[in-house]
Enzyme design. Structure first.
Site, PDB file in Angstrom:
ATOM      1  N   GLY B 131       0.824  -1.206   0.000  1.00  0.00           N
ATOM      2  CA  GLY B 131       0.000   0.000   0.000  1.00  0.00           C
ATOM      3  C   GLY B 131       0.855   1.250   0.000  1.00  0.00           C
ATOM      4  O   GLY B 131       1.189   1.776   1.064  1.00  0.00           O
ATOM      5  N   GLU B 249      16.286  -8.433  -5.369  1.00  0.00           N
ATOM      6  CA  GLU B 249      15.172  -7.659  -5.894  1.00  0.00           C
ATOM      7  C   GLU B 249      15.682  -6.562  -6.829  1.00  0.00           C
ATOM      8  O   GLU B 249      15.106  -6.284  -7.872  1.00  0.00           O
ATOM      9  CB  GLU B 249      14.374  -7.055  -4.735  1.00  0.00           C
ATOM     10  CG  GLU B 249      13.105  -6.351  -5.141  1.00  0.00           C
ATOM     11  CD  GLU B 249      12.118  -7.253  -5.883  1.00  0.00           C
ATOM     12  OE1 GLU B 249      12.214  -8.487  -5.746  1.00  0.00           O
ATOM     13  OE2 GLU B 249      11.270  -6.718  -6.613  1.00  0.00           O
TER      14      GLU B 249
END
Lengths: 368, 391
Positions: B131, B249
Site C-alpha cells: 500500500g 530484488e
C-alpha cells in the site's frame, strides 16, 4: 560502471591514459592537422615503446600476449584523447604474422612490427563492412611468384604503411598475402578525412605477393584481424562518447541561464541521463564481447552488434554534447568539434550502424 | 537470436551450471502446466500450489538467510532460480511477501513480527500487498496523505490506497502512512504499518486493467484500528524502509529476461505471419535485439559487480529504465509482428502455448510506470550519479 579488470589490466589502462595524455589530445591534433603530416611519428614511437605494438603477439614470439580486451582498453583511452593511432591495425597484423607466417617471414617482419619500426596494415575488405565493400576479393594468380589483381577500398593508415596483409581469393579459396606498397602494380589513392586521418583505396595489377596463409588458416586470421580492428574502433567511439559526455556535464553544471545552471533543468537532465546510459551499455557490451572473443566464444553477430551499438551511441552522445554547448558547439575553436569529426570517421570505418545492423540481422536469422 | 539463459553471456560457474540444470529440470517437471506461459498475474489462489511446491523443495526464498528459513543462496543462485522459472514465462512465487516485505521484516522487524509473519510468507499461507500509491501520491510518493494517528496502543488509519497489485486478494498490507502531518521534509513524517486486511473499516474495490482483468485494487481505510505492535521499524522511519531495495530484488526488477521472452515470441510470430521475410521488419527487430545484447552484457556486468560489492548507485535505476523501455518496445513489436492479426482479441496458438498479443502489450505499460516511473529513475541518476543541480 567499473569494468571488472585484473590488477594488471587496470595498470595497463592507466598507463595508456598517461601515455596518451602526453602524446595526444586536442592541441596536438590541431598542430598535426595544420602540419599536413599523415602520421604523428613521435606518438607512434611512444605507443610502441610501451610495448603495445606487440600486444596481440604471443610472448614466445617476443610480444606481450594480451587479448582483445586490453587492446580495447587502450583504444578507449585513444578515443578520449583523440589519438588516431594505427595500433589495432598494426598489432593485429603482427599477430597474424606470428600465427601464420613461416620462419622466414617472421624473421623479416615480426621484430620490426613489435618494435613499431614497421607498420603492416591489414587490407581485408569483406561483405557487410560498409557501403561499397561487396566482399569481392582481389584474385591471386599462381606462378613462380603469385600475382595479385583487384582492389581493396577504405583502408585506414594505408598511406604510411610499410606493407599490406591482403585478403585475396585463389581458385575459390581464401588466401592472405603480404604486398609492399611500392611493389609493381600497386596504386594507392588516398582520401583525407575530416578529422585529419585518411583512408585509401589500394589497387593491385599483377602485383607480386608473398603468401602468408591460405584456406581455413587464412579465414581465421582474417576474422581475427577484422574482429580486433572493429572492436578497437568501437572502443575509440566509446572513448569519444565518454569524453564528450564528461565535457557536456562540466558545461551544463557551470553554464548559467535564467539565473541557474542549465543542468538543473529536467529537459537537459534527462538527455544527460540517456547519454550516460548509452555509454554504459555500449561499454559493457564491448567489454563482454572482447572477453568472449578472447575465450574463443564471440561470433561475428556479436562483433557486428558492438560496432552498430557503439557507432550509434557515439553519434547520439556527441549530438547531445553539441546541443548542450549551444552555438559554441558549432565553433571551430571549441574542441568538441574535433570529437565529432573523429566520431563521424570511426562510425563509418569498417561499416556503420546500418551496415552492422543488417549484418547482425542476417547472421542472427541464419542461426535459427 | 534465441534468448535462453545459457545462450548469451552466461556466467555460471561449474557448480552454478549444475545447479541451473537441476533447477531447469525440476521446474519443467513441477511447474503446473496451467501456469506455464502465464507470467502475467495469476491470482494468489492459482499461484499457491506452485508456491507450495517450491516451498517444499526448499527453493522458496533463495535470498533469505537460513536462520529465517531461506536458502542463504548466492546472488548467482538466486538469479538462476528466478531465470529458470521465468524462462517458461511461468510466474515466480508470491512475491510481495518474499521479495518486498519479508526482507524488510528480517532487517528491522521485532522478534514477534518475525515469528508471526515470516513462516507464513514462506509457506504461502498469507499473501501480502503493497500500500504505497494514493490518488494524489504517485511519482510524488512523499506527499501521501493516508493518516495513522496514535490512540493509546493503536493507530487509527484513515484514507485510501490505490493501484495495489492483487490488493483484492491479499490477507495483509504493508502500508506507508502519515504519522506526522507537519514533518519537514514530508517524507520524514511517514511510517510503515502492517495492516490485517480483515480489520473492521477496510473496504476493497478491484480495478480492471486494459487487459480486462482486475490486477489491482483500491482500498479504503475508515478509522481502521491497527495495533501499535504492527509498526514496522521506527516511528516516522517508513521512507527509509520503502527505499530499501534488498538483495536480488534490485537485480530482478529490470532483468533482461522479460524482454528476452517477448523477443523470442516476436520471432515465433514473425515466422507465422511472414514478417520474418520483410527486410524492414527484420531491421527493426535487429535494432532491438542489439539493444538487448547490450543490456544483457550490462546486466551480467552489474550482477558481477553486485557480487563483488562494487555495484554503483546507477545500477538499479539503469536496469529499470532500460529493462522497462526495452521490454515495452519488444511488446510493441510483438503486436506489429502479428500484422493485421496483431490486434486480434483472441489468443494465438504457438506450438503448445497460447499467447495474447495485445495483452502482452497492455501488460508492458507497467514496466515503465510501476515501482518508480522511468522519469523518476532519470531524475535519480541526474542527481545522485551525474551530480546535476536541483532547480
Amino acid at each position: 560502471m567499473d569494468l571488472l579488470l585484473s590488477e594488471q589490466q587496470s595498470q595497463m589502462r592507466d598507463g595508456a591514459a598517461r601515455l596518451l595524455r602526453d602524446v595526444a589530445g586536442p592541441q596536438r591534433l590541431r598542430r598535426l592537422m595544420a602540419s599536413g603530416r599523415a602520421r604523428d611519428d613521435e606518438a607512434w614511437r611512444a605507443v610502441a615503446a610501451a610495448g603495445w605494438a606487440g600486444a596481440l603477439v604471443p610472448e614466445r614470439f617476443g610480444g606481450t600476449g594480451l587479448g582483445t580486451l586490453e587492446l580495447a582498453l587502450f583504444h578507449e583511452e585513444a578515443g578520449k584523447h583523440l589519438a588516431a593511432t594505427p595500433l589495432a591495425a598494426a598489432a593485429s597484423a603482427a599477430s597474424c604474422i606470428a600465427a601464420c607466417g613461416n620462419a622466414s617471414l617472421r624473421a623479416r617482419w615480426l621484430g620490426d612490427c613489435i618494435a613499431g619500426a614497421k607498420i603492416v596494415v591489414p587490407a581485408l575488405g569483406g561483405a557487410g563492412l560498409g557501403y561499397g565493400t561487396d566482399g569481392v576479393l582481389p584474385r591471386l594468380r599462381d606462378g613462380a611468384v603469385p600475382l595479385l589483381d583487384g582492389a581493396h577500398s577504405f583502408v585506414p593508415f594505408a598511406a604510411t604503411a610499410d606493407a599490406f596483409l591482403v585478403a585475396a581469393e585463389r581458385g575459390g579459396a581464401t588466401v592472405l598475402g603480404l604486398a609492399a606498397p611500392d611493389a609493381v602494380g600497386v596504386a594507392i589513392t588516398t582520401v583525407r578525412n575530416v578529422d585529419g586521418t585518411s583512408s585509401s583505396d589500394i589497387a593491385f595489377a599483377a602485383t607480386p605477393v608473398e603468401i602468408v596463409a591460405d584456406g581455413s588458416t587464412a579465414e581465421r586470421a582474417i576474422a581475427a584481424m577484422q574482429a580486433a580492428t572493429v572492436l578497437a574502433a568501437s572502443a575509440e567511439l566509446i572513448g569519444i562518447a565518454a569524453a564528450v559526455h564528461a565535457m557536456a556535464l562540466d558545461h551544463i553544471k557551470t553554464r548559467r541561464q535564467f539565473g541557474q545552471a542549465i543542468g538543473s533543468f529536467q529537459a537537459i537532465q534527462h538527455r544527460a541521463v540517456d547519454a550516460f546510459v548509452a555509454v554504459e551499455l555500449s561499454r559493457s557490451l564491448l567489454a563482454r564481447v572482447c572477453v568472449e572473443r578472447d575465450r574463443g566464444n564471440a561470433d561475428a553477430a556479436m562483433i557486428a552488434a558492438v560496432k552498430a551499438k557503439s557507432s550509434r551511441s557515439a553519434l547520439d552522445v556527441v549530438r547531445f554534447g553539441l546541443q548542450m554547448h549551444g552555438a559554441m558547439g558549432y565553433a571551430e575553436e571549441h574542441e568538441i568539434g574535433l570529437y565529432w569529426k573523429r566520431a563521424l570517421v570511426l562510425s563509418a570505418l569498417y561499416g556503420g550502424d546500418a551496415n552492422h545492423l543488417l549484418r547482425f540481422s542476417q547472421l542472427s536469422w541464419a542461426e535459427t | 537470436m534465441a534468448w535462453d539463459n545459457t545462450s548469451v553471456f552466461a556466467d555460471d560457474s561449474v557448480e552454478d551450471r549444475d545447479f541451473r540444470a537441476e533447477v531447469r529440470a525440476w521446474v519443467l517437471a513441477n511447474c503446473p502446466p496451467e501456469l506455464v506461459g502465464r507470467a502475467a498475474h495469476p491470482t494468489p489462489a492459482e499461484l499457491k500450489p506452485w508456491h507450495r511446491r517450491l516451498f517444499e523443495r526448499g527453493w522458496i526464498a533463495p535470498h533469505w538467510p537460513r536462520e529465517h528459513g531461506g536458502m542463504g543462496a548466492t546472488l548467482a543462485q538466486q538469479l538462476i532460480l528466478w531465470e529458470e522459472i521465468t524462462r517458461l514465462e511461468a510466474p515466480t512465487p508470491l512475491s510481495h511477501g518474499l521479495n518486498l516485505i519479508g526482507p524488510i521484516i528480517i532487517e528491522v522487524g521485532t522478534p514477534e513480527q518475525k515469528a508471526q509473519h515470516l513462516p507464513r510468507i514462506l509457506s504461502g499461507e498469507i499473501t501480502w500487498c503493497q500500500g504505497y500509491s494514493e490518488e494524489g501520491a504517485g511519482s510524488d510518493l512523499a506527499s501521501l496523505a493516508t493518516s495513522a494517528a496514535l490512540d493509546d496502543d493503536h493507530f487509527v488509519v484513515k484514507g485510501h490506497k490505490i493501484w495495489t497489485t492483487q490488493g483484492q486478494h491479499a490477507d495483509w498490507m504493508f502500508a506507508l502512512v502519515r504519522t506526522d502531518p507537519d514533518a519537514k521534509p514530508r517524507h520524514a513524517g511517514i511510517s510503515m504499518l502492517l495492516i490485517d486486511m480483515k480489520s473492521p473499516g477496510v473496504s476493497v474495490r478491484p480495478i480492471e486493467t486494459l487487459r480486462g482483468d482486475a490486477e489491482f485494487a483500491m482500498e479504503f481505510f475508515d478509522d481502521v484500528r491497527v495495533p501499535r505492535a504492527n509498526l514496522l521499524g521506527e516511528m516516522n522511519g517508513g521512507w527509509r524502509l520503502a527505499n530499501m531495495v534488498l538483495g536480488a530484488e534490485r537485480m530482478v526488477t529490470g532483468h533482461p529476461r522479460t524482454a528476452a521472452n517477448l523477443l523470442n515470441r516476436v520471432r515465433d510470430v514473425a515466422k507465422l505471419t511472414g514478417a520474418a521475410d520483410d527486410p524492414a521488419f527484420r531491421q527493426r527487430l535487429a535494432a532491438i535485439e542489439i539493444e538487448m545484447l547490450a543490456f544483457s552484457a550490462y546486466f551480467r556486468h552489474g550482477a558481477a559487480l553486485h557480487m563483488a560489492k562494487r555495484a554503483p548507485n546507477s545500477l538499479a535505476p539503469v536496469l529499470k529504465i532500460v529493462g522497462g523501455e526495452l521490454a515495452q518496445r519488444a511488446a510493441e513489436l510483438l503486436v506489429e509482428a502479428g500484422g493485421a492479426r496483431g490486434p486480434m482479441a483472441d489468443d494465438w496458438l504457438i506450438g503448445n502455448a497460447s499467447v495474447n498479443l495485445p495483452h502482452a502489450l497492455f501488460e508492458s505499460r507497467r514496466f515503465t510506470v510501476g515501482a518508480g516511473s522511468v522519469e523518476i529513475q532519470r531524475n535519480v541518476i541526474a542527481k545522485r550519479v551525474l551530480g546535476l543541480p536541483s532547480s
